[in-house]
Design an enzyme around this catalytic site. Structure first.
Site, PDB file in Angstrom:
ATOM      1  CB  CYS A  48      -0.941  -0.003   1.200  1.00  0.00           C
ATOM      2  SG  CYS A  48      -2.124  -1.365   1.211  1.00  0.00           S
ATOM      3  NE  ARG A 124      -2.820  -4.576  -2.888  1.00  0.00           N
ATOM      4  CZ  ARG A 124      -2.278  -3.941  -1.861  1.00  0.00           C
ATOM      5  NH1 ARG A 124      -2.460  -2.625  -1.745  1.00  0.00           N
ATOM      6  NH2 ARG A 124      -1.567  -4.578  -0.953  1.00  0.00           N
TER       7      ARG A 124
END
Length: 215
Positions: A48, A124
């Site tokens: 991330c 995601r």
């Protein structure tokens, strides 16, 4: 149905959110602009972090396309703030776009971002939304694989070009293996139109149903 993935062509669900830039209402606060909403599994995680840095590095390119970025995860706003501070202090990158603090997961469930066998973390996801608040593209990546920012930028450019010119966009555009940076003209809808198209100097054609042009 709660948790159903919103569909391409539908209006982005109206949600009130708290972010690192204060409270916002989606899609209302972005009317007149495109926006890319992307969810990430958690703050203070390596993949991330690489994604946030990558998005920030290309933020000016998105904005030149009249496109804003907004992140989201099931974390509290103070966690987002501390993580953003860490990224600036340790990596020298200041995150300028807002990040939604969906600490109770309500927005994530509404958008269908929590998938089976992945616990309470979001996958995601990428939603590309146009200036009218309509969802134009949805992409999902597993938690293990970071996103390709080039492809997200390409998708925004392609959608905008398609809207503006009334054309379709080929694979790997603008470096397509057959027609390079050209775009595809919609197929002819009559025999006469097909004949004229093959005779036209406005297009190049492999056949009447496969014509292309520069933009």
């Amino acid at each position: 149905m709660e948790g159903r993935i919103p569909l391409i062509g539908e209006e982005f669900p109206r949600v009130e959110v708290k972010t690192t830039h204060g409270k916002k209402v989606l899609p209302d606060d972005f009317r007149g602009k495109w926006f890319v909403l992307f969810s990430h599994p958690a703050d203070f995680t390596p993949v991330c972090t690489t994604e946030f840095v990558a998005f920030q590095k290309r933020y000016d390119e998105f904005r030149k396309l009249n496109t804003e970025l907004i992140g989201l995860s099931i974390d509290q706003v103070f966690s987002h703030i501390k993580w953003i501070e860490w990224i600036k202090e340790k990596l020298g990158v200041e995150i300028e776009f807002p990040v939604i603090a969906d600490d109770l997961g309500e927005v994530s469930r509404r958008l269908g971002l929590i998938h089976p066998n992945k616990g309470t973390n979001t996958v995601r996801a990428v939603f590309i939304v146009d200036p009218n608040g309509i969802i134009r593209a949805i992409v999902y990546y597993p938690q293990e694989v970071g996103r390709n920012i080039d492809e997200i930028l390409r998708a925004v450019k392609a959608l905008q070009t398609s809207d503006e010119k009334g054309v379709a966009i080929p694979a790997n555009w603008p470096s397509n293996e057959l027609i390079n940076d050209s775009v595809i003209v919609p197929p002819a809808s009559s025999v006469e139109e097909a004949r004229k198209r093959l005779e036209s100097k406005d297009f190049e054609c492999y056949d009447w149903w496969f014509c292309y042009k520069k933009v």
